[in-house]
Design an enzyme around this catalytic site. Structure first.
Site, PDB file in Angstrom:
ATOM      1  N   ASN A 382     -52.010  31.624  10.868  1.00 35.84           N
ATOM      2  CA  ASN A 382     -51.742  30.316  10.253  1.00 35.84           C
ATOM      3  C   ASN A 382     -52.817  29.880   9.256  1.00 35.84           C
ATOM      4  OD1 ASN A 382     -53.934  29.455  11.728  1.00 35.84           O
ATOM      5  ND2 ASN A 382     -52.697  28.560  13.355  1.00 35.84           N
ATOM      6  N   CYS A 444     -41.383  29.720   8.385  1.00 30.69           N
ATOM      7  CA  CYS A 444     -42.553  29.791   9.259  1.00 30.69           C
ATOM      8  C   CYS A 444     -42.415  28.585  10.189  1.00 30.69           C
ATOM      9  CB  CYS A 444     -43.844  29.776   8.453  1.00 30.69           C
ATOM     10  SG  CYS A 444     -43.908  28.550   7.147  1.00 30.69           S
TER      11      CYS A 444
END
Lengths: 669, 656
Positions: A382, A444
């Site tokens: 991330n 995502c």
């Protein structure tokens, strides 16, 4: 040549626009050698490149460097100081051209000086202390050395500053304070200055203008008054771009459902969605997707009709919630492509993280509920991991490089590893479309970070249009800006919250991937390295409105298009500076970069550019430009002669038609 | 021939090194080569041929039998790694045992150079050997002069048998001094001149380590250094560079050798440079080859491997030393004496690179040959031992010369305009250092070469390279650059040292980039030349018609001849280089004769039809494999491409 090359180095440090628009104003023909001669434009080009790649850290005033006595060791300082004279001398000449006295600060239209402090020491990490004058305007910090001969100049856009830190300065007297500017663009210049009672505090003024939003002041982009001949805001028109892709067609329609940002406040107003789905169903899908970011089309394959669709994660949650409309929505997307009876969902996240998200009401598409869907995790970490990684890269390249452990230091940043993951992921997406003829859905968590990276990189591989200068601008405008990559939060324009966990260099990472591709396909991209660096510089500079704010809605509310100037106005006003001379339009070519570790390398021309020993690789391009010029000249004369020959010879025989010499390799010379 | 039991094996598979692909073909074993001929699938494409010279094979290994056949792995000195799978174990064993014998020649007479005949007569061959004249080279530097002279002390190799006959020493160094000094130096290699920097009258000298032990002195050696110092009025002292790490030099001292003591020699400045010895270099290269031979390394494997093998660090150490040398000479005007242990490995590297940095002449094709001839061949770099030409001591083998070539390549990356030759030239030299096809690199020193009568019995590489000079020209070369920058000042920051892919992956197709800037430039130059000649032809024609064309600034072009234009052989030939793209096959050349006009380098433009073309790894393949292996696939769907790379033909033509 060298003298000419040096011309820009001192005057235009960092960002090009400080200088270039002025040259435009006075007319480029006044430059002596006009831009149409290859040398002329090359000089400009070199200037730009050096301005971008070389820091004015290279000081001439390095006083009898202490390492000099150490005759036996290697002598980097010697290397630096020797090269300096001819780099910095012409800076004066350039200053004269701008009709400025030496100590004046070159100002952009709309820029004002706020404070000037004398007797400031710049603590150069490469050549020691430099004494000079520091000026702070509402756009930049400008430091000029006192030395008359070839003054040292340091120019930092305030937008590039991430945080201000007080540092201790030993041995400089009682009232001396130290200041470090930690910058977003991989450097941290340090200053020492004297404090006096009745003077306003430099740091206070600096912080006020560095963080205008924190102090309720406008960003400089709203004050900038330059006039460009080209309007960059016209570069991207969503409807025109979709039309280029062949949309709308029988399966896909351009929808107005989000025209007032009611459906999804972070999406653009123009969306492409499947034809046969009702607005009611879409609203239900929106509720089921994080931040209401429903699946919408990004790109459609001109032949197979396979599509790249982007969205955010479905809100499945720990109890495996289902949404019939969402399932049907994906089914319709699959059906829109007659070539395949499958749909591939690429979840950019690591599967473990996706599971964690699921426990927190997020999640991913279950293959048992969504029939004919393949789910793939691309295992990309991330934004926080990326932020940390780039911070380590900075430690590796600035201010000094550990020569013995260069490769392992790079390895420990993991930066190239993430670049590899991203590129490999994008190749998978592109390959699924091109060879698998299957539509893909990319998401995502929120669908504005990794999703933008993946879709835009895949589109760059698939569609040669995006590899042109204008096309790339469209790509950035579309996949990043309009689809709500949170530029303001990720970059932190004009805000003091430097420790915010929202900050992350995702766009830098994307540009790095693009650079890696240009390395592998040097003739496939119309733009050059300077273009990439310039875009990145203005990602931070707040000079142009292009990257400001988080979403299209915010931008509309702030009237960005009418009150600020687009970065593309600047770039498209002088495309010759940003053109890759090797460009051959590889139309209809799909480019798959090799993602092997042997083929990826650290972009030192960007990350390590502040190191004075950085050497820009100019000459190769110079050779090409000269050759192109020679050829253009030859071609012109050939045509003349042919005309003449035709006029005089009745039987203009075929042996004289030089038909194969004239195919232009590329048009913008 | 008596060693060859099975001259031909059919149905052999050649495995790609980095993917699961393979090609079928026939393997031939000849007295000099191992040849693999791909069985052509269709007649339109030329069959791929791989010629491997026996001398190039460093090792051959027979792996255990598998279900598909018996694998045979060859490692070559030019970094080619091939893996054949032979259908029958018996054939495999035959080839294996034949090769084992063939690749270990026991006497010089067995080497290829003595049988190689490029169809030249004796006169041509002699001319080839006369191309490089080292006396002329010293004259070019301005030697002999009032301070330096030619000495005949080593006329019969009596004083030092590993030195050449002609040596240059200071005029004040008398014969007794020379002889005395040589007795005090390892292998008798006393200080002699190798490069003279005329501008400042500073000299670069080379020698071996002094036999000083802990306290020994030699007055003659001291006066020798004194003489070198006195020959240069610009500087009061001489730098003495010991290119070894200090620790190694100390260890040598215990063995009665060592380094100069600053107290005994007046006016010297002593300096260690810290280049590791041949054993460290050998194992470093071995580690590098292991790292890059991994099929799909992770980023970490690769970066950490690259660093821990130390190869680039050693390259940097050598260049650092050369930079030091060049700066001492050009900036301070001081003379420098360079040595290591024996003065034929690290010393050769540093002297040659230092001269290359100082003197633009050595950056030309001819000059580079002279440099190698002078600092490497004549001063006795032990090519036979280092390159393992005969079956010798494996501990003597070391990639010292390869390292030198790589240093030159790293420089050419930093200064693309400064070198007349391209990377391809360096690769060719490297190829032939190991091929034993020409006489130049045979043997260990000049004396041995004379005994072998190489000039009478073999050919010179330099003649053949000069003959195809056009293939080795660097299109970016700009003589004006060297006028402006006679002395190169390279940066030795670690990121300037790149992995030399075209050297170590030269024969791995999948490792090369798909697009080449070099090729673009060459094509463009080609086209300009063509346009120029067309232009001339048109002007001539106009003259014939009685019209005087308006002559604007005329590009200097040779007078055109029509035959030239219509004859494809007169086109600037396309170099058969791996860097420059598609292999030029016989058939392709044929085709070019037929359709000469639209050939050269138009591939990129041919693809302007609407067909979509896939560049890079092919998608259809990749779905079968894991994506990490994408990196290893070579795509044949891609159209002929500016830089799809192969060298096979190049090698074949070169070695037969």
């Amino acid at each position: 040549m060298d003298k000419q090359i040096g011309a820009g180095a001192g005057a235009a440090d960092g960002a090009g626009p400080n200088r270039k628009p002025r040259a435009q104003g006075t007319g480029s023909s006044s430059n002596g050698d006009g831009l149409d001669s290859p040398t002329g434009s090359h000089v400009e080009w070199c200037k730009q490149l050096i301005a971008a790649t070389l820091s004015s850290q290279m000081t001439h005033s390095a006083p009898a460097d202490p390492n000099r006595e150490n005759r036996t060791g290697r002598r980097p300082d010697w290397l630096v100081s020797k090269r300096l004279p001819y780099r910095n001398l012409p800076a004066l000449r350039y200053g004269a051209q701008l009709k400025m006295s030496q100590n004046e600060v070159p100002l952009l239209p709309g820029e004002n000086v706020h404070i000037t402090v004398k007797d400031v020491m710049y603590i150069c990490p490469f050549s020691g202390l430099v004494n000079g004058t520091l000026t702070i305007t509402d756009y930049k910090l400008y430091f000029i050395g006192v030395e008359q001969e070839s003054p040292f100049i340091l120019d930092v856009n305030l937008g590039a500053i991430s945080r201000l830190e007080t540092i201790s300065v030993p041995n400089q007297g009682e009232n001396t304070k130290g200041l470090e500017l930690v910058c977003k663009d991989m450097r941290s210049p340090r200053f020492a200055y004297k404090t006096e009672e009745n003077h306003p505090d430099v740091v206070k003024v600096l912080s006020q203008h560095t963080y205008p939003l924190t102090h309720s002041m406008p960003l400089f982009a709203f004050l900038y008054k330059e006039q460009f001949p080209v309007d960059g805001w016209k570069v991207y028109d969503a409807t025109a771009e979709y039309k280029r892709q062949g949309l709308p067609n029988e399966s896909w329609t351009i929808s107005k459902i989000n025209s007032s940002y009611e459906l999804c406040d972070t999406y653009p107003s123009v969306l492409v969605i499947p034809t046969n789905i009702s607005d009611e169903d879409i609203r239900r899908v929106a509720v089921f997707r994080a931040k209401h970011r429903i699946p919408v089309l990004s790109w459609i394959h001109p032949e197979t009709q396979a599509t790249i669709v982007r969205c955010s994660q479905p809100l499945v949650g720990p109890s495996d919630r289902r949404c019939k409309e969402d399932e049907r929505f994906l089914q319709i997307i699959m059906d829109a492509n007659a070539q395949s009876h499958k749909l591939t969902v690429f979840d950019a996240r690591q599967s473990s993280v996706a599971d964690t998200n699921k426990a927190k009401d997020g999640g991913y598409e279950s293959e048992s509920f969504y029939t004919n869907v393949d789910l793939n995790f691309l295992e990309i970490p991330n934004i926080h991991v990326m932020r940390e990684s780039l911070r380590k890269v900075k430690d590796v390249v600035y201010p000094t490089i550990d020569e013995a452990h260069w490769h392992s230091a790079i390895d420990q940043t993991h930066w190239l590893e993430y670049i590899k993951l991203l590129l490999a992921g994008a190749v998978k997406v592109a390959d699924k479309l091109e060879s698998g003829k299957t539509s893909v859905v990319v998401h995502c968590s929120d669908g504005w970070d990794r999703t933008s990276q993946l879709t835009s990189l895949a589109m760059l591989m698939l569609d040669s249009h995006y590899r042109t200068i204008q096309g790339f601008q469209v790509l950035v405008e579309k996949e990043w800006i309009s689809f709500g990559h949170k530029f303001s939060s990720r970059v932190g324009h004009g805000e003091d919250n430097h420790s915010s966990s929202e900050r992350s260099p995702l766009f830098v990472q994307f540009m790095d991937c693009v650079w890696q591709m240009t390395r592998q396909f040097p003739a496939a991209f119309e733009f050059n390295e300077l273009f990439l660096i310039t875009v990145l510089d203005h990602l931070y500079s707040c000079l142009f409105g292009t990257f400001l704010y988080n979403s299209e809605q915010e931008r509309t509310a702030q009237e960005v298009q009418t009150k600020t100037i687009s970065l593309w106005s600047y770039i498209n006003s002088q495309p010759e500076d940003f053109t890759n001379p090797f460009f051959v339009d590889y139309e209809h070519h799909v480019l798959y970069p090799l993602v092997s570790s042997r083929h990826l390398e650290l972009w030192t021309a960007y990350y390590a550019r502040w190191n004075p020993r950085m050497r820009p690789q100019v000459p190769v391009h110079q050779t090409l430009k000269e050759l192109l010029f020679v050829r253009a000249e030859l071609q012109r004369r050939l045509e003349e002669l042919q005309k003449e020959a035709a006029a005089h010879s009745l039987s203009s025989s075929s042996e004289h038609s030089p038909s194969h010499t004239g195919t232009p390799l590329h048009s913008a010379v | 021939m008596e060693h060859i039991r099975t001259p031909k094996v059919e149905q052999v598979r050649l495995m790609d090194r980095f993917s699961n692909k393979s090609t079928n073909g026939t393997l031939y074993l000849t007295a000099t080569h191992l040849i693999f001929v791909e069985s052509s699938i269709n007649s339109s494409t030329a069959a791929q041929e791989i010629w491997i010279l026996h001398h190039h094979i460093a090792s051959v290994e027979k792996l255990s039998l598998t279900t598909t056949g018996c694998p045979l792995v060859l490692q070559c000195r030019n970094f080619r790694v091939v893996r054949f799978v032979l259908p029958k174990e018996r054939d495999c064993h035959d080839i294996y045992s034949s090769l084992l014998r063939l690749l270990r020649p026991v006497s010089y007479e067995e080497l290829y150079a003595f049988s190689y005949n490029p169809q030249q007569n004796d006169q041509q061959r002699e001319e080839g050997w006369q191309l490089i004249d080292l006396r002329a080279e010293y004259e070019r530097m301005g030697v002999p002069c009032d301070q330096w002279q030619l000495t005949d002390v080593n006329r019969d190799f009596k004083v030092c048998e590993t030195y050449p006959r002609d040596l240059y020493v200071p005029i004040t160094a008398s014969k007794p001094i020379i002889v005395g000094s040589s007795k005090f130096r390892s292998k008798g290699r006393f200080p002699v001149l190798t490069y003279f920097y005329q501008e400042r009258k500073a000299a670069v000298c080379r020698c071996s380590q002094p036999l000083s032990g802990f306290s020994a002195r030699c007055l003659e050696d001291e006066s020798m250094l004194q003489a070198i110092s006195k020959a240069n009025h610009n500087s009061r002292f001489v730098y003495v560079m010991d290119t070894r790490p200090k620790l190694n030099a100390l260890a040598n001292r215990a063995a009665g050798k060592g380094y100069e003591n600053e107290d005994n020699y007046s006016n010297i400045r002593f300096q260690f440079v810290g280049i590791e010895n041949i054993h460290v270099m050998r194992s470093s290269l071995q580690k590098l080859l292991e790292v890059i031979g991994t099929r799909s390394p992770t980023m970490s494997d690769y970066l950490v491997g690259l660093e821990s093998c130390g190869w680039l660090r050693h390259i940097k150490a050598v260049l650092d030393a050369a930079v030091f040398l060049a700066q001492a000479v050009t900036l301070e005007g001081a003379s420098v004496l360079v040595h290591c242990s024996d003065g034929w490995d690290r010393t050769a590297q540093v002297c040659a690179l230092g001269s290359l940095l100082m003197d633009p002449y050595y950056r030309t094709i001819k000059g580079f040959m002279v440099l190698i001839e002078k600092d490497w061949i004549s001063f006795g770099h032990k090519f036979a031992d280092r390159c393992d030409q005969l079956d010798g001591d494996p501990k003597e083998v070391s990639p010292i010369f390869t390292q030198f070539l790589e240093c030159v390549w790293q420089l050419s990356e930093q200064f693309p305009q400064a070198f007349e030759f391209s990377e391809w030239f360096l690769l060719q030299i490297h190829e032939h250092v190991h091929s034993c096809q020409y006489g130049n690199f045979l043997g260990n020193n000049e004396r041995q070469r004379e005994e072998l009568q190489l000039k009478e019995r073999t050919h010179s590489l330099w003649a053949s390279l000069l003959g195809e000079k056009h293939n080795y020209l660097n299109p970016f070369y700009n003589p004006a650059y060297n006028v402006e920058h006679p002395v190169l000042e390279p940066s030795t920051l670690p990121y300037h040292f790149k992995f030399w892919r075209n050297m170590y992956h030269q024969f791995d197709r999948s490792m090369h980039p798909r697009q080449s800037i070099l090729k673009t430039i060459l094509t463009l130059k080609d086209k300009s030349a063509k346009a120029e000649s067309t232009l001339q032809a048109l002007e001539n024609r106009l003259c014939q018609l009685g019209v005087t064309p308006v002559v604007t600034s005329d590009p200097a072009a040779p007078p055109p001849s029509r035959d030239q234009r219509s004859n494809p052989k007169a086109l600037p030939p396309r170099p058969n280089s791996l860097i420059l793209g598609a292999p030029v096959n016989h058939k392709e050349e044929q085709r070019r004769v037929e359709e000469q006009d639209d050939e050269v380098g138009e591939e990129a433009l041919e693809n302007t039809d609407t067909e979509r073309t896939v560049e890079g790894s092919s998608g259809t393949e990749s779905r079968k494999q894991s994506y990490d292996e994408l990196e290893g696939t070579y795509n044949e769907l891609a159209k002929e491409e500016p830089a799809v790379v192969s060298l096979e033909f190049g090698v074949a033509r070169m070695t037969c």
